[in-house]
Design a protein around this motif. Structure first.
Motif, PDB file in Angstrom:
ATOM      1  N   ALA A  94       0.744  -1.182   0.059  1.00  0.00           N
ATOM      2  CA  ALA A  94       0.157   0.031  -0.107  1.00  0.00           C
ATOM      3  C   ALA A  94       0.956   1.216   0.146  1.00  0.00           C
ATOM      4  CB  ALA A  94      -1.041   0.147   1.034  1.00  0.00           C
ATOM      5  N   CYS A 140       2.352   3.527  -3.104  1.00  0.00           N
ATOM      6  CA  CYS A 140       1.775   4.428  -3.658  1.00  0.00           C
ATOM      7  C   CYS A 140       1.060   5.607  -2.896  1.00  0.00           C
ATOM      8  CB  CYS A 140       0.628   3.880  -4.732  1.00  0.00           C
ATOM      9  SG  CYS A 140      -0.926   2.902  -3.794  1.00  0.00           S
ATOM     10  N   MET A 141       1.704   5.511  -1.640  1.00  0.00           N
ATOM     11  CA  MET A 141       1.344   6.532  -0.749  1.00  0.00           C
ATOM     12  C   MET A 141       1.840   8.099  -1.045  1.00  0.00           C
ATOM     13  SD  MET A 141       2.539   6.814   3.575  1.00  0.00           S
ATOM     14  CE  MET A 141       4.046   7.564   3.068  1.00  0.00           C
ATOM     15  N   PRO A 164       1.788   9.496  -6.394  1.00  0.00           N
ATOM     16  CA  PRO A 164       1.653   8.060  -5.877  1.00  0.00           C
ATOM     17  C   PRO A 164       2.488   6.950  -6.601  1.00  0.00           C
ATOM     18  CG  PRO A 164      -0.230   8.747  -7.168  1.00  0.00           C
ATOM     19  CD  PRO A 164       0.570  10.110  -6.972  1.00  0.00           C
ATOM     20  N   GLN A 194       5.021   4.696  -7.911  1.00  0.00           N
ATOM     21  CA  GLN A 194       5.683   3.676  -7.030  1.00  0.00           C
ATOM     22  C   GLN A 194       7.215   3.551  -7.264  1.00  0.00           C
ATOM     23  OE1 GLN A 194       2.727   0.004  -6.380  1.00  0.00           O
ATOM     24  NE2 GLN A 194       3.112   0.208  -8.341  1.00  0.00           N
ATOM     25  N   TYR A 207       0.563   2.136 -10.493  1.00  0.00           N
ATOM     26  CA  TYR A 207      -0.016   3.034  -9.123  1.00  0.00           C
ATOM     27  C   TYR A 207      -1.403   2.833  -9.018  1.00  0.00           C
ATOM     28  CZ  TYR A 207      -1.765   6.516 -12.273  1.00  0.00           C
ATOM     29  OH  TYR A 207      -2.547   7.251 -13.386  1.00  0.00           O
ATOM     30  N   ALA A 208      -2.117   2.597 -10.269  1.00  0.00           N
ATOM     31  CA  ALA A 208      -3.493   2.784 -10.238  1.00  0.00           C
ATOM     32  C   ALA A 208      -4.149   1.546  -9.478  1.00  0.00           C
ATOM     33  CB  ALA A 208      -4.115   3.077 -11.663  1.00  0.00           C
ATOM     34  N   CYS A 212      -2.693  -0.166  -7.593  1.00  0.00           N
ATOM     35  CA  CYS A 212      -2.149  -0.102  -6.028  1.00  0.00           C
ATOM     36  C   CYS A 212      -3.282   0.727  -5.473  1.00  0.00           C
ATOM     37  CB  CYS A 212      -0.897   0.426  -5.882  1.00  0.00           C
ATOM     38  SG  CYS A 212      -0.447   1.138  -4.108  1.00  0.00           S
ATOM     39  N   GLU A 213      -3.608   1.772  -6.125  1.00  0.00           N
ATOM     40  CA  GLU A 213      -4.733   2.651  -5.358  1.00  0.00           C
ATOM     41  C   GLU A 213      -6.074   1.958  -5.269  1.00  0.00           C
ATOM     42  OE1 GLU A 213      -3.139   7.386  -5.928  1.00  0.00           O
ATOM     43  OE2 GLU A 213      -4.142   6.344  -7.649  1.00  0.00           O
ATOM     44  N   ASN A 248      -6.978   2.762   1.983  1.00  0.00           N
ATOM     45  CA  ASN A 248      -6.122   3.648   2.788  1.00  0.00           C
ATOM     46  C   ASN A 248      -4.647   3.255   2.716  1.00  0.00           C
ATOM     47  OD1 ASN A 248      -4.867   4.855   4.707  1.00  0.00           O
ATOM     48  ND2 ASN A 248      -5.586   3.555   6.298  1.00  0.00           N
ATOM     49  N   ARG A 249      -3.825   4.239   2.105  1.00  0.00           N
ATOM     50  CA  ARG A 249      -2.640   3.777   1.744  1.00  0.00           C
ATOM     51  C   ARG A 249      -1.700   4.583   2.719  1.00  0.00           C
ATOM     52  NH1 ARG A 249      -5.854   4.842  -2.247  1.00  0.00           N
ATOM     53  NH2 ARG A 249      -5.183   7.037  -2.601  1.00  0.00           N
TER      54      ARG A 249
END
Length: 623
Positions: free
Chosen positions: A102, A105-106, A300, A302, A461-462, A464-465, A470-471
């Motif tokens: 998570a 991509c925070m 975000p 990665q 990243y998409a 991951c999101e 909640n990242r």
């Protein structure tokens, strides 16, 4: 047996003979190609704070603020938590589970002028949690970014490389290709574009002499072009608008067939073309590599996807036909809202071209940069082997390095666009290299996971999101202590460049190390891992930018005094001058009365009229 004086003279003669033969072996002129590759938005502590042998979480010179509070302790108030009044650096994946996925991509904090100057808080550097975000103070470990660690430690990592501007992408990338952001008092005039401190790309100015677009002063590629130096920007259509040359008026109005257009802002020279040119050994003398947005590491996006791109670039260079004559400089443009514990090294108040009145009315007179530290490493045969480069550097250093290199090859490409203080005080990076001892072997870099694509578009990243609502992990308020938060790997790196604070140092020659013997400094056998605490020293700079230091022992805190005696208290310490003699020659250590600290071949420490070259190690050990 030889006396100390006889032994030191003999050993010095041997060193000088060796250095004479080394000096003839190679020089900066051996470079034929320099590749500049810049990524996005990460801070040094965020990536490499846990790394051994660098100025990271084991910094013995950490800044201590009023109230005897080290800068590790970021201020926290009830708006954030009632459990504590501080936040220490924290491992972002401390909870385990799938947080390691998570947080790829925070988004941590804001990278703009206001929030970063607010976090800096007048150089107290203690408001990252309150004035940016608590996630700004989080960090990764090796297992999260193994490729980054592998490249950095396979060659040479710089641990005092700073962003040029305490601001966002555009100001820093403008500095990267021109040397300036047009601060009042610098080389430019106001009608060449306003001071650039944000990402404005709307024609005109946001205020009087503020964020004017386009910029109009002369860029470094124009100097290269005039001097007959070959250069090229390599970029794909998806370049994240990260090519700063496109923000200059002269490139926007250049004829389509002109060099500024074809070499500077054209998309015909893609990343695929860069890989092919690098492999074939046909790169120009200077290359700029601009990656796609999704692989840029800008949150975000990665880090693991950026690692794959880095591996592609590194492999193309190191496996290409001209690697033996190529230097690859990998940098990041700015911190992306992540914090760093080292308060920026900067010019004195009021320095022309560096300081200005905050145009937003919040901070008064402020310096525009250099700013916080960034990850930085140099891949080349002359930087191979796991070194740390310790000189004060920023994006202007890359310009200065190319000037020094091309100057040695007979070209005049010295730009007149860099402010005086910056040109004088930022490193030219040359001493990161040992041209007498190239090493063409390649380290084993961990494999990089191939980024996900859909329809030819990178979308890791998409995914991951979409997978993680909640990242941002919960902040560990009230659950921290230095022993579990300030984690460092154990180990060492050889030092290159003039010395700066922030490390435990070991000084060795002829198989011996300078040692705390109790009442004075002496010598003892060097250890394979350079881990003897009695051989560990801390340097304390006498003034900013100086090469003069007092030196204390890690064993008992005693300082080196006159006659190499160990004394209690900094007030009785002797001021020593350290000089990196460059190109593998080692470091000289000079006393205030003009003598040199030396070691003899039979393990004696003393003073002599001539220097020897100490090999210096930056070490990180818990004992």
């Amino acid at each position: 047996m030889l006396t100390f004086k006889q032994s030191i003279v003999a050993s010095s003669a041997a060193v000088l003979l060796s250095l004479t033969s080394q000096t003839a072996a190679g020089s900066i002129k051996d470079i034929n190609h320099v590749v500049l590759f810049m990524q996005e938005n990460r801070a040094f502590d965020h990536y490499f704070g846990t790394m051994s042998g660098v100025r990271g979480f084991s910094d013995p010179n950490v800044q201590v603020n009023p109230g005897n509070r080290p800068v590790w302790y970021q201020d926290v108030n009830p708006t954030l938590s009632n459990a504590t009044d501080y936040l220490l650096p924290w491992y972002v994946n401390y909870l385990g589970g799938n947080w390691s996925e998570a947080t790829q991509c925070m988004i941590a904090g804001d990278n703009g002028w206001n929030d970063n100057h607010a976090a800096l808080n007048g150089d107290l550097n203690n408001k990252w949690a309150l004035n940016n975000t608590p996630w700004s103070w989080s960090y990764f470990e090796r297992k999260d970014i193994p490729v980054h660690f592998g490249i950095a430690e396979g060659w040479t990592v710089g641990d005092m490389y700073q962003e040029s501007v305490i601001a966002s992408t555009n100001p820093n990338r403008v500095s990267w290709v021109s040397g300036s952001i047009n601060v009042p008092g610098g080389p430019q005039s106001p009608d060449q574009g306003g001071v650039t401190i944000d990402n404005n790309e709307t024609p005109g100015c946001e205020g009087p002499h503020l964020n004017c677009y386009p910029s109009k002063w002369k860029t470094t590629p124009e100097f290269y072009q005039e001097a007959g130096v070959t250069w090229q920007v390599y970029q794909d259509l998806d370049n994240f608008d990260d090519n700063p040359l496109a923000w200059f008026g002269q490139y926007q109005t250049a004829l389509p067939t002109s060099p500024l257009a074809t070499r500077g802002v054209s998309f015909s020279n893609s990343l695929a073309k860069f890989y092919a040119d690098a492999m074939a050994g046909t790169l120009p003398q200077v290359s700029f590599v601009i990656g796609p947005a999704e692989l840029s590491e800008h949150p975000p996006y990665q880090p693991k996807d950026g690692a794959w791109l880095q591996k592609q670039v590194v492999d193309a260079v190191t496996k290409g036909k001209s690697y033996k004559n190529t230097a690859l400089l990998i940098s990041w443009d700015e911190t992306g809202g992540f914090g760093d514990h080292v308060t920026p090294y900067h010019s004195p108040a009021g320095t022309a071209g560096e300081w200005m009145q905050d145009p937003y009315g919040k901070f008064g007179q402020v310096y525009t940069g250099p700013g916080f530290r960034l990850p930085f490493y140099i891949v080349s045969p002359w930087t191979r082997g796991g070194h740390v480069f310790t000189e004060h550097s920023d994006h202007i250093s890359q310009i200065k390095f190319i000037e020094k290199w091309l100057g040695a090859k007979g070209y005049n490409v010295t730009t007149d666009q860099i402010p005086t203080w910056r040109r004088t005080h930022m490193s030219d990076l040359v001493k990161a290299f040992d041209f007498s001892n190239p090493d063409y072997s390649l380290p084993a870099i961990p494999d990089a996971e191939t980024p996900s694509q859909t329809g030819g578009i990178y979308d890791g990243y998409a995914i991951c999101e979409a997978k993680f609502a909640n990242r941002r992990p919960p902040v560990p308020y009230g659950k921290q202590n230095p022993a579990t938060s300030l984690i460092s790997e154990q180990g060492f790196k050889t030092v290159r460049g003039y010395l700066t604070e922030g490390r435990y140092l070991v000084f060795e020659a002829f198989g011996f190390a300078v040692t705390n013997t109790g009442s004075m400094i002496g010598a003892s056998k060097a250890t394979p891992k350079h881990d003897a605490k009695s051989q560990r020293w801390i340097i304390h700079q006498t003034e900013p930018g100086s090469h003069k230091f007092t030196v204390s022992s890690a064993v008992d805190g005693k300082y080196i005094g006159d006659g190499l005696n160990l004394v209690s208290g900094a007030g009785s310490a002797q001021v020593l001058t350290f000089k990196d003699m460059g190109n593998g020659k080692g470091y000289s250590v000079k006393t205030a009365d003009g003598k040199y600290v030396g070691l003899s071949t039979d393990g004696k420490c003393g003073l002599n009229a001539s220097p020897i070259g100490f090999e210096v190690f930056s070490v990180t050990y818990n004992n």
